[in-house]
Design an enzyme around this catalytic site. Structure first.
Site, PDB file in Angstrom:
ATOM      1  N   GLU A   1      29.556 -16.493   5.948  1.00 47.75           N
ATOM      2  CA  GLU A   1      30.028 -15.140   5.117  1.00 47.75           C
ATOM      3  C   GLU A   1      28.584 -14.821   4.332  1.00 47.75           C
ATOM      4  OE1 GLU A   1      32.914 -13.832   4.905  1.00 47.75           O
ATOM      5  OE2 GLU A   1      33.999 -15.316   6.214  1.00 47.75           O
TER       6      GLU A   1
ATOM      7  N   CYS B   1      29.271  -9.999  -3.572  1.00 52.94           N
ATOM      8  CA  CYS B   1      28.781  -9.574  -2.231  1.00 52.94           C
ATOM      9  C   CYS B   1      29.421  -8.261  -1.541  1.00 52.94           C
ATOM     10  CB  CYS B   1      29.000 -10.763  -1.114  1.00 52.94           C
ATOM     11  SG  CYS B   1      30.705 -11.104  -1.084  1.00 52.94           S
TER      12      CYS B   1
END
Ligand code: NAD
Length: 465
Positions: free
Chosen positions: A221, A255
């Site tokens: 991720e 993010c």
């Protein structure tokens, strides 16, 4: 030979022992029954609720995140993730039937989920609870043992997670190792059945190399430069409102937030006007604890260095002692500017204007595939083009970051922004292997596959295939 990982003798031995113990515990089938999984998930939920106040205190110490914001962006989503797993586990765990082809008739065909074994979860600091414990929920639901390594940059949250988990779970089942590069390196030197990493693409490569050493299943991720496109026909005031909150919540250390905005040149002035209004309305200020700090001095310096004073349209002030950077908008930005050379991960929003959609899309394609992308537009034709032509992990149309709050949508990147996906049932799948089974009764058998091949048999096989 392991070339990418340096060895750290002491912690390496400890890491090896820990993994061995967990593998033994797993191989004794301790984690596999649905009752065990449900009991442990309920226990985790109870522990988190019991320690809620301490968890809020810890994250406030780490980077001044308020209780309200922590509940909204970390605590409630995490509890929800556990609730979803508890509610659905019996359904997820069932074999999934698929059709059987005529050639194999009569038979049943199905997929049987099984846990992978020993998982390693390495977390990032910006949503430290979520990014460490949400994968843990998936790993537990799938029936694995888990070693966790929270980010050392959020040291108080790392410490409270260690306390909660290490004092209450058997270390053969769940165990937290705290630390930075040496400890992570020692952990990565071991063989796991699953590695789940959240962090930068740069460290993602190190993790991927370590996983490759043992052919370990890996989920990465990662991050990237996420665009938000504003077209001429966008409902501009509402669009800017949604994007501005999402950009500056957590001080831009998010993010999937907008990294840069691509704004049609005809709406630039209105866009900037609304953006400033929204920043003021949100009152992103350290005084009312409504705005988090930058995590550490290194990141503070890095983000401040991305602010070109000549391009500041709004904000641009900062305070190093407080690790505070005012919400900042940069305009007249071009691709050569420092702010466009790396993921910003801070409260700075560069605005690039465009004339044609092709131009906007070319700018996005100039970068690696982003973790997220956003389109603010009311045109179906533009939506279709956006979905067809731009590759990204997840996204939203006329909103920003909120796709992450729907547990029915998987979360993950593509290409440089990551591989694999999780959340809700996708977390269960992420930590499982689905064995493909053909299950045949013994009473009936055709003789097509057996020796004594002839044209007639071949024709029949062709017909049935
Ligand atoms: P990072 O890559 O520096 O650190 C992540 C983890 O890796 C930490 O636990 C750290 O201790 C460990 N680590 C760091 N250097 C290492 C090394 N050389 N060897 C082994 N382990 C090492 O990332 P970060 O600063 O914590 O987070 C910021 C990055 O993470 C951004 O790129 C952001 O986009 C990304 N991110 C992605 C997601 C997502 O869900 N996709 C979520 C949050 C952050």
């Amino acid at each position: 030979m392991n070339t990418s990982i340096q060895t750290v003798p002491f912690t390496d031995i400890e890491a090896k022992q820990l993994v061995q113990n967990q593998r033994h515990f797993f191989n004794q089938n301790n984690t596999k029954s649905v009752d065990f999984r449900l009991e442990q998930l309920r226990k985790l939920k109870t522990l988190l609720l019991e320690h809620e106040d301490a968890m809020h205190d810890a994250i406030f110490k780490d980077f001044g995140k308020s209780k309200y914001e922590n509940q909204l962006t970390e605590f409630f989503p995490l509890i929800d993730e556990i609730n979803v797993a508890i509610k659905n586990l019996k359904k997820w765990i069932k074999p999934k039937n698929v059709a059987t082809n005529i050639l194999n008739f009569p038979a049943k065909s199905y997929l049987v989920p099984e846990p992978l074994g020993v998982s390693l979860v390495i977390g990032a600091w910006n949503f430290p609870y979520n990014l460490t414990l949400t994968p843990l929920v998936g790993s537990m639901a799938a029936g694995n043992t888990t070693i966790l390594k929270p980010s050392e940059l959020a040291q108080h949250t790392s410490a409270i997670m260690t306390k909660i988990l290490n004092e209450n779970f058997d270390s053969n089942y769940i165990h937290v190792i705290e630390g930075g590069i040496p400890e992570t390196t020692a952990l990565l030197n071991q063989r796991y059945d699953k590695i789940f990493f959240t962090g930068s693409p740069m460290v993602g490569k190190i993790v991927n190399k370590a996983a490759a050493e043992h052919l370990t299943n890996v989920t990465l991720e990662l991050g990237g430069k996420n665009p938000a496109i504003f077209t001429k026909d966008a409902a501009l005031k509402m669009s800017v409102k949604r994007m501005i909150w999402a950009k500056f919540v957590n001080s831009g250390q998010f993010c999937i937030t907008t990294d840069y905005a691509l704004v049609h040149k005809d709406i630039k002035d209105d866009f900037l006007k609304y953006a400033v209004e929204e920043i003021k309305k949100n009152n992103f200020s350290r005084d009312n604890h409504n705005y988090v700090q930058i995590i550490n001095e290194r990141n503070f310096d890095r983000v401040v260095n991305l602010i070109d004073p000549d391009k500041v349209f709004y904000g641009g002030n900062y305070n190093k002692n407080e690790r505070y950077i005012e919400p900042t908008i940069l305009h007249n930005v071009n691709l050569d500017d420092a702010v466009m050379q790396e993921e910003i991960f801070g409260p700075v929003l560069p605005i690039i204007t465009y004339e044609s959609l092709d131009e906007a899309f070319d700018i996005i394609k100039h970068f690696e595939k982003p973790l997220a992308a956003y389109l603010f537009s009311d045109s179906s034709a533009i939506k279709d083009r956006f979905l067809n032509e731009i590759s990204f992990g997840s996204g939203a149309i006329n909103d920003c970051v909120m796709q992450i709050s729907n547990p029915n949508l998987p979360f993950g990147g593509v290409g440089h922004s990551g591989m694999g996906r999780y959340h809700g049932k996708y977390s269960f799948e992420c930590f499982s292997h689905f064995k493909a089974i053909l299950d045949k009764p013994t009473a009936i058998e055709t003789n097509l596959k057996y020796y004594g091949y002839n044209e007639k048999k071949l024709k029949l096989v062709k017909l049935l295939s």
